[in-house]
Design a protein around this motif. Sequence first.
Motif, PDB file in Angstrom:
ATOM      1  N   LYS A  62     -26.799 -97.426  58.652  1.00 52.80           N
ATOM      2  CA  LYS A  62     -27.952 -97.030  57.832  1.00 52.80           C
ATOM      3  C   LYS A  62     -29.222 -97.579  58.465  1.00 52.80           C
ATOM      4  O   LYS A  62     -29.320 -98.773  58.775  1.00 52.80           O
ATOM      5  N   LYS A  98     -25.537-100.932  47.721  1.00 50.38           N
ATOM      6  CA  LYS A  98     -26.102 -99.673  47.208  1.00 50.38           C
ATOM      7  C   LYS A  98     -25.367 -98.461  47.788  1.00 50.38           C
ATOM      8  O   LYS A  98     -25.248 -97.432  47.129  1.00 50.38           O
ATOM      9  N   MET A 128     -22.192 -98.156  45.885  1.00 45.02           N
ATOM     10  CA  MET A 128     -22.482 -97.571  44.566  1.00 45.02           C
ATOM     11  C   MET A 128     -22.885 -96.102  44.656  1.00 45.02           C
ATOM     12  O   MET A 128     -22.965 -95.418  43.642  1.00 45.02           O
ATOM     13  N   GLY A 129     -23.210 -95.652  45.865  1.00 48.58           N
ATOM     14  CA  GLY A 129     -23.679 -94.273  46.017  1.00 48.58           C
ATOM     15  C   GLY A 129     -25.128 -94.110  45.624  1.00 48.58           C
ATOM     16  O   GLY A 129     -25.605 -92.995  45.419  1.00 48.58           O
ATOM     17  N   ILE A 130     -25.846 -95.220  45.514  1.00 56.55           N
ATOM     18  CA  ILE A 130     -27.263 -95.139  45.131  1.00 56.55           C
ATOM     19  C   ILE A 130     -28.096 -94.689  46.329  1.00 56.55           C
ATOM     20  O   ILE A 130     -29.050 -93.949  46.176  1.00 56.55           O
ATOM     21  N   ILE A 131     -27.733 -95.156  47.498  1.00 55.78           N
ATOM     22  CA  ILE A 131     -28.351 -94.618  48.710  1.00 55.78           C
ATOM     23  C   ILE A 131     -27.235 -94.088  49.620  1.00 55.78           C
ATOM     24  O   ILE A 131     -26.093 -94.526  49.515  1.00 55.78           O
ATOM     25  N   LEU A 132     -27.608 -93.163  50.462  1.00 48.33           N
ATOM     26  CA  LEU A 132     -26.590 -92.524  51.305  1.00 48.33           C
ATOM     27  C   LEU A 132     -26.666 -93.069  52.724  1.00 48.33           C
ATOM     28  O   LEU A 132     -27.760 -93.308  53.241  1.00 48.33           O
ATOM     29  N   ARG A 165     -18.385 -93.697  39.639  1.00 47.95           N
ATOM     30  CA  ARG A 165     -19.210 -94.823  39.174  1.00 47.95           C
ATOM     31  C   ARG A 165     -18.859 -95.241  37.751  1.00 47.95           C
ATOM     32  O   ARG A 165     -19.283 -96.292  37.288  1.00 47.95           O
ATOM     33  N   TYR A 183     -22.487-102.439  37.814  1.00 47.94           N
ATOM     34  CA  TYR A 183     -23.404-102.925  38.855  1.00 47.94           C
ATOM     35  C   TYR A 183     -24.460-103.844  38.237  1.00 47.94           C
ATOM     36  O   TYR A 183     -25.133-103.475  37.277  1.00 47.94           O
ATOM     37  N   PRO A 237     -27.740-105.413  39.393  1.00 50.77           N
ATOM     38  CA  PRO A 237     -28.700-105.449  40.509  1.00 50.77           C
ATOM     39  C   PRO A 237     -29.392-106.805  40.615  1.00 50.77           C
ATOM     40  O   PRO A 237     -29.407-107.572  39.656  1.00 50.77           O
TER      41      PRO A 237
END
Lengths: 279, 306
Positions: free
Chosen positions: B13, B48, B51-55, B75, B80, B82
């Motif tokens: 990433k 993240k 969690m699939g919050i960012i790819l 999910r 989660y 944070p």
Amino acid sequence: MGISPLTYTPWSGTRMGRLKNVLRIVFEEAKIRVTVWSLIIILITYLLVYINAFYQAVRPAPIEKYGYVSTIGNLYLYMMLLSAYLAFNIISRDLKNGSIILYLSRPITRIEYIVSKFLAVCFHLSLITIVPLLLVYIIDIASLPQSSKFITEASKLLLPLIGSALLMVILFGSVTIMLSSLTKDGKWASAGVFGVFLIGGFIAEIVGSALNNNYAYLFYLWNSVIIVVINMFGMRISPRSPPWYHLPWYYGLSIIIGAIVLSFSVVYWRFLRREGIVA
Amino acid sequence: MTGEIVKVNDITKRFGHVVALDHVTVSFCEGITGLLGPNGAGKTTLVKIIMGIILPDSGEAYVLGNNVERDPEVRAIIGYVPEQDCLIEEMNAVEFLYHMAIISGVPRKDAMERVHIVLHYLGVGDERYRAISTYSAGMKQKIKIAQALVHDPQIIIMDEPTTGLDPQGREEVLALIYDLWKSYRKSIILSTHLLPDVERICSHVVMMSGGRVIEAGPIEGMLRGLDGYVVRVGGSGEDVEKFAEVFRDKNSLISRDDNVFVVRSEPSDILRAAAETGVQVRYLGRRRESLEEKFVCALAGDEYGD
């Protein structure tokens, strides 16, 4: 006492299941946005709509298209106030307090999040458009002489009434969502609502006047809304009306659809193309 | 034998020119796993992505065999916590958790009961009806944990849950995390830069630095073989040198500071070597390497003891 296991099927994954979930979130979102301020705006709107309707009731014919168009015109102002309030809260606040990350860590997609927020805004805006307009309409019908001619005339107004209100709700809803997604500071989102719907309009009017260009007037969204609404109601335009009233209704509709598409494009870019919102 | 709960496969990433994660491949097992690393190591980015919050730019993350990117509904089995502020401060704890429960898919009829069960478990009393904005940092942390528990997930990912807490609050949170695994078999990924926290409650550790995983495995296994004994000896310089030579030959001399040795050897061997070389043993004590030392060595890319 411990935390006993919870037995439930969280999400079904089917289209109907997803729709149901979105509606659950819409209900929750709509509920938590009802505050003293939103209620004040809604109540003031109802009061003013009925004052306007009462004023319009003193007229030659029982069903007067002009009365409804005038009421819709007044709603533009109230919708602006409620949109400014909602823009302050709906996504900006999630960005400011960081709760956006909690939403995105839940088993919902970003599209579902955006759609839910949009529908919640539309729900609120409907409370000051479709609902009072329909109430005025029902009161109007009830007060009509029981003549088939008046009933037929009145029934023709229902669709334009709902159509006009929906058009305004979708327009204000999409711009509100867009502005709210752009900033953590709700004040700027609220200011943006006035900027788009009011100050932008003044600028369009000044430019239109300076260039003597009727098309420029349509960038004042109210002007675009009104020429579409007038057309929906099938009203005849007076020769004394401003010149842009004589522009084809689809020009106005194109501007409105353009504003809606642009708004959703910005939201799409903000949420789905950029990760800055959560990274 | 513990099962694999999260698998990260060759994830990279980038944020602009910054490489946040560089071909990271790692697995997390059942139990409490510490995700260790200094600030900027890429822990939060990895969390993240899990969690699939960012790819990710490349690679894939799986939670219990499900690809989070393709199937966001997974999910529902993850909670989660944070690192940053995330609470809706105008609400009270009950309203906030109810809202989160509904959004997580808990049926309305169960949601309110569940909220109170979780708050009771976390020791939040009548203050649950006060606005969250009036809570202390420790209380806010509990509410953050509560929102991660309210939908009864199997896996809980916590990002720096003890940062900014006073010692008592930190103790409470660590005890709570341990209890979640011990009593309720909730697997936990604990992302932190506080090594003592990991050492205290985690069974596994994943060490990260500069966007890469530099060490991963069970803590016991990681530290096994690295224990040693501290020996302080007295005697002539020549005898002390002979004593040092014995352990150097066996490749078990970890370090030496004048007459103080750290050796990886059994006490009986140490005493025998002392007797043979004619030195007096003035102190003999066990020395256990801390995770911190291990981490520092791993960071430096050193092989401990070499």
